[in-house]
Design a protein around this motif. Structure first.
Motif, PDB file in Angstrom:
ATOM      1  N   VAL A   1      44.230 -41.749   9.874  1.00 43.71           N
ATOM      2  CA  VAL A   1      43.666 -42.422  11.043  1.00 43.71           C
ATOM      3  C   VAL A   1      44.165 -43.862  11.060  1.00 43.71           C
ATOM      4  CG1 VAL A   1      41.549 -43.144  12.196  1.00 43.71           C
ATOM      5  CG2 VAL A   1      41.627 -40.968  10.964  1.00 43.71           C
ATOM      6  N   PRO A   2      44.773 -44.317  12.151  1.00 43.33           N
ATOM      7  CA  PRO A   2      45.236 -45.713  12.214  1.00 43.33           C
ATOM      8  C   PRO A   2      44.077 -46.675  11.962  1.00 43.33           C
ATOM      9  CG  PRO A   2      46.126 -44.451  14.055  1.00 43.33           C
ATOM     10  CD  PRO A   2      45.115 -43.572  13.381  1.00 43.33           C
ATOM     11  N   PRO A   3      44.268 -47.679  11.114  1.00 42.51           N
ATOM     12  CA  PRO A   3      43.167 -48.619  10.799  1.00 42.51           C
ATOM     13  C   PRO A   3      42.551 -49.258  12.038  1.00 42.51           C
ATOM     14  CG  PRO A   3      45.014 -48.934   9.294  1.00 42.51           C
ATOM     15  CD  PRO A   3      45.484 -47.974  10.336  1.00 42.51           C
ATOM     16  N   ARG A   4      43.378 -49.558  13.042  1.00 44.02           N
ATOM     17  CA  ARG A   4      42.842 -50.192  14.247  1.00 44.02           C
ATOM     18  C   ARG A   4      41.858 -49.266  14.965  1.00 44.02           C
ATOM     19  NH1 ARG A   4      47.062 -52.864  18.219  1.00 44.02           N
ATOM     20  NH2 ARG A   4      45.089 -53.149  19.322  1.00 44.02           N
ATOM     21  N   ARG A   5      42.167 -47.961  14.972  1.00 43.02           N
ATOM     22  CA  ARG A   5      41.258 -47.017  15.624  1.00 43.02           C
ATOM     23  C   ARG A   5      39.947 -46.918  14.874  1.00 43.02           C
ATOM     24  NH1 ARG A   5      42.600 -43.722  19.591  1.00 43.02           N
ATOM     25  NH2 ARG A   5      40.442 -44.260  20.014  1.00 43.02           N
ATOM     26  N   LEU A   6      40.039 -46.883  13.538  1.00 48.49           N
ATOM     27  CA  LEU A   6      38.825 -46.769  12.733  1.00 48.49           C
ATOM     28  C   LEU A   6      37.942 -48.008  12.908  1.00 48.49           C
ATOM     29  CD1 LEU A   6      37.559 -44.809  10.619  1.00 48.49           C
ATOM     30  CD2 LEU A   6      38.473 -46.340   8.875  1.00 48.49           C
ATOM     31  N   ILE A   7      38.561 -49.184  12.851  1.00 52.70           N
ATOM     32  CA  ILE A   7      37.793 -50.427  13.007  1.00 52.70           C
ATOM     33  C   ILE A   7      37.249 -50.552  14.426  1.00 52.70           C
ATOM     34  CG2 ILE A   7      37.967 -52.941  12.980  1.00 52.70           C
ATOM     35  CD1 ILE A   7      40.028 -52.635  10.732  1.00 52.70           C
ATOM     36  N   GLY A   8      38.064 -50.158  15.418  1.00 53.69           N
ATOM     37  CA  GLY A   8      37.606 -50.228  16.802  1.00 53.69           C
ATOM     38  C   GLY A   8      36.404 -49.347  17.052  1.00 53.69           C
ATOM     39  N   LEU A   9      36.400 -48.138  16.474  1.00 50.33           N
ATOM     40  CA  LEU A   9      35.264 -47.235  16.635  1.00 50.33           C
ATOM     41  C   LEU A   9      34.047 -47.764  15.870  1.00 50.33           C
ATOM     42  CD1 LEU A   9      34.738 -44.546  18.066  1.00 50.33           C
ATOM     43  CD2 LEU A   9      35.239 -43.390  15.919  1.00 50.33           C
ATOM     44  N   ALA A  10      34.291 -48.342  14.696  1.00 53.36           N
ATOM     45  CA  ALA A  10      33.183 -48.852  13.881  1.00 53.36           C
ATOM     46  C   ALA A  10      32.551 -50.094  14.486  1.00 53.36           C
ATOM     47  CB  ALA A  10      33.671 -49.154  12.469  1.00 53.36           C
ATOM     48  N   THR A  11      33.295 -50.841  15.278  1.00 54.31           N
ATOM     49  CA  THR A  11      32.763 -52.077  15.857  1.00 54.31           C
ATOM     50  C   THR A  11      31.499 -51.814  16.667  1.00 54.31           C
ATOM     51  OG1 THR A  11      34.979 -53.041  15.941  1.00 54.31           O
ATOM     52  CG2 THR A  11      33.310 -54.030  17.356  1.00 54.31           C
ATOM     53  N   TYR A  12      31.514 -50.703  17.396  1.00 51.63           N
ATOM     54  CA  TYR A  12      30.327 -50.372  18.195  1.00 51.63           C
ATOM     55  C   TYR A  12      29.135 -50.077  17.289  1.00 51.63           C
ATOM     56  CZ  TYR A  12      27.625 -48.454  22.077  1.00 51.63           C
ATOM     57  OH  TYR A  12      26.655 -48.239  23.021  1.00 51.63           O
ATOM     58  N   GLY A  13      29.375 -49.328  16.208  1.00 50.03           N
ATOM     59  CA  GLY A  13      28.291 -49.004  15.299  1.00 50.03           C
ATOM     60  C   GLY A  13      27.783 -50.201  14.520  1.00 50.03           C
TER      61      GLY A  13
END
Length: 688
Positions: free
Chosen positions: A240-252
């Protein structure tokens, strides 16, 4: 430009009209094939439209009046309003569009649609950018390939589908292989058990990461990490690209539990929680190791250093007194040896005892041995002794830290990591030994060195034991050093992880090797390239060394090291000053533009380096004259007005703006500069 958008013109100043809508020689050749003014003007408008907007308009006359007037002015059409007749025959505009597309090598959108869709999907997956950024990238992708842009709705549809595909792929990557127990634990994070008088969700509790740099704070930080790891989100997210993981986690990480409970569909909510927990594990690991670093530096090293300095000050009077007696005896010994080497030992001792007696010397030697041991030079061991005395600081957090935090190590740090893990178990294991000692059979003796030996192998210890405090701090000091150097690392951490973890290897590297090497213009096998560079450097070094002599400002010693002496300014001799004056008088006064043009005549490659932005050859006559004027305008910072000449087609203002926009760029100027350097190298005087 202002108010310009996708598939729309904006409002333009005169300079912008000259820059973007100038008709060069190739344009005029194609336009001249039309006979009637309205056909010529309509054809020209379609030409500048597709070049500027990247597409043909459904209504080719949907062009700002100032653009129509400027194009008509270039074609010497007195009445721009005649262009209204251009759309009387519907097929004319289509035939002209097909001809323009063919002549300028434009690619139909249908031919690249599938490739663009794949690019959008990959970009959405890798970056997680919003629709505007993806759309802008898609437009740039099409323009680079000389492809016609689609309608805005088509582009929006492709971007929307690509982002949805990437989002579904992301959710699947994070949730498909998740155990049922982990799913249950993740859902429980959003519940709000009663905590005193405040209802707070488990997720909100775990998101808090502020701890005091104390042993108690360290234990709390480790407990938080243990709780996060206990959720069971043990997924491999390297794909999983790190940017996608961090972007999804930002909401949480930023939303309240109630908002997260309302997220739909459930698979997306679960993916958000997985990404949030994975990011929190990394942050919690960072917190633990940051606290460990602070404790080692501020609570252990600094305090031990202060205590050791105080002890050194307390020792100083005794050391100074006894050292003075030893110094007096050695001084007499040296003087007597220089005066008469044949003197007997008895005579020398007689002279020494006149300064200090043997009993005083024995007491001084014993005192110095006690205060400054042989392997504890300059009292440096005192710091280690003070450090070893701070076992209580690390005893509470060391075992849980080694048990909870996942560590890895390179070859240099593997032994220290293994010994520290064993130590974490020894500290908590009950044995028959007192709390002061450790079983010597379970420690790594190869890691005990220097001044630590005296403290670890303390006199009077029981057989087969070592000092617990000294060994613990000896090992932790090395563990901390290797952690700072990343010889020991934490894979879950973002700051303290293995720096080599992000390097491509294996199949991933093989997939991208060819593309990367081509982009960098490097061979697949670096051996030959490195050998050539090494030979060139060695040859140059030997040539320089051979020209140096001992009297010069530079020299090379026997070890091959270069030494440079300070340079002193040498005043110019009168003959050099006179030569300069005479040369300046001999040089003719030439205008800068004339000099540039003359150099262009000497070096044809200079002018040939300025190619059109499309990559085609020059599409205007007398390009060299226009380039020279543009370069002079920039070099003298005077703009284009002083270098324009209305009577010369190559020096009109609109021609210069057009050349500046399409021909004078960083890459063309770099290529032209290479041609000048090569020509300079061929001049005999420059060679000399």
């Amino acid at each position: 430009m202002t108010d310009e958008g996708y598939g729309r013109f904006g409002s333009y100043s005169r300079v912008e009209l000259e820059r973007f809508f100038y008709l060069d020689d190739e344009d005029r050749r194609l336009i001249a094939a039309r006979r009637r003014d309205y056909n010529r003007l309509g054809f020209a408008l379609q030409m500048v439209t597709v070049r500027h907007l990247g597409m043909f308009l459904a209504d080719p006359l949907d062009v700002p009046a100032e653009v129509v007037a400027y194009v008509a002015e270039q074609l010497d059409i007195a009445d721009p309003a005649c262009v209204k007749s251009y759309v009387d025959r519907e097929k004319t505009k289509l035939e002209h569009a097909w001809e323009i597309q063919r002549e300028y090598g434009l690619v139909a959108f249908a031919e690249v649609e599938a490739e663009l869709s794949a690019w959008i999907a990959d970009q959405s997956w890798m970056t997680g950018d919003g629709p505007k950024a993806i759309s802008d990238g898609a437009v740039a992708w099409l323009r680079e390939r000389q492809a016609l842009l689609p309608g805005i709705t088509t582009l929006e549809r492709l971007v929307g589908e690509g982002r949805k595909t990437a989002d579904r792929r992301l959710s699947a990557q994070l949730t498909q292989r998740l155990p049922a127990t982990a799913k249950t634990a993740l859902r429980a994070l959003l519940s709000s058990p009663v905590n005193g008088k405040v209802r707070i969700s488990e997720l909100e509790r775990l998101r808090k990461g502020v701890f005091r740099p104390t042993s108690k704070g360290m234990v709390t930080a480790v407990a938080r990490l243990s709780d996060l790891l206990g959720i069971g989100v043990d997924l491999d997210v390297t794909r999983v690209p790190p940017r996608r993981l961090i972007g999804l986690a930002t909401y949480g990480l930023s939303s309240k539990a109630a908002q997260l409970r309302r997220l739909e569909p459930p698979e997306y909510r679960l993916a958000v929680l997985v990404a949030t927990v994975k990011v929190l594990i990394g942050r919690a690991t960072d917190d633990v190791l940051k606290l460990f670093d602070l404790l080692m530096v501020t609570d252990l090293y600094s305090k031990a250093e202060r205590e050791s300095k105080g002890e050194k000050l307390r020792r100083y009077p005794r050391v100074s007194r006894h050292a003075g007696k030893l110094a007096g005896a050695v001084k007499v010994l040296l003087e007597m040896t220089e005066v008469g080497p044949e003197l007997s030992l008895e005579m020398i001792w007689d002279h020494i005892e006149n300064a200090v007696t043997k009993s005083e010397l024995r007491r001084a030697v014993a005192a110095i041995n006690e205060l400054v041991p042989v392997d504890d030079a300059e009292l440096s061991g005192q710091r280690l002794e003070e450090l070893a005395g701070r076992l209580a600081t690390v005893r509470t957090f060391l075992p849980p830290m080694m048990r909870v935090v996942e560590f890895g190590a390179s070859t240099e740090g593997a032994a220290v990591l293994a010994a520290t893990k064993t130590l974490g178990e020894l500290v908590t294991t009950k044995t028959k030994l007192s709390a002061t000692w450790l079983d010597a059979r379970k420690v790594d003796h190869d890691l005990i060195g220097g001044a630590w030996k005296r403290l670890v192998y303390r006199d009077g210890r029981p057989p087969e034991t070592v000092d617990r405090a000294a060994y613990t701090l000896c090992l932790l000091e090395q563990f901390h050093r290797h952690l700072k150097q990343r010889n020991i690392f934490a894979p879950h951490s973002s700051r303290w992880r293995d720096p080599r973890a992000q390097l491509l290897s294996g199949v991933a590297w093989e997939r991208t090797r060819e593309v990367g090497m081509n982009a960098l213009n490097l061979p697949t096998d670096p051996a030959a390239l490195l050998a050539d560079h090494a030979a060139a450097v060695d040859t140059a070094y030997r040539q320089v060394a051979a020209r140096l002599d001992g009297d010069g400002p530079a020299s090379v010693d026997e070890d091959g090291k270069l030494h440079l002496a300070a340079l002193e300014a040498v005043p110019d001799p009168p003959s050099l000053t006179e030569l300069r004056r005479r040369v300046e008088r001999m040089l003719p006064e030439v205008d800068l533009p004339e000099m540039v043009l003359e150099v262009m005549s000497w070096v044809p490659g200079f002018t040939e380096a300025f190619v059109h932005a499309s990559g085609n050859d020059a599409r205007v006559a007398d390009l060299g004259l226009s380039v020279a004027a543009v370069l002079c305008g920039h070099a003298m910072n005077v703009g284009f007005k002083p270098v324009t000449s209305p009577g010369v087609p190559a020096l009109t203002r609109d021609r210069l703006h057009h050349v500046d926009q399409h021909y004078v760029r960083l890459e063309t100027m770099s290529t032209a500069n290479v041609a000048l350097i090569e020509a300079q190298a061929r001049v005999p005087l420059a060679r000399t």
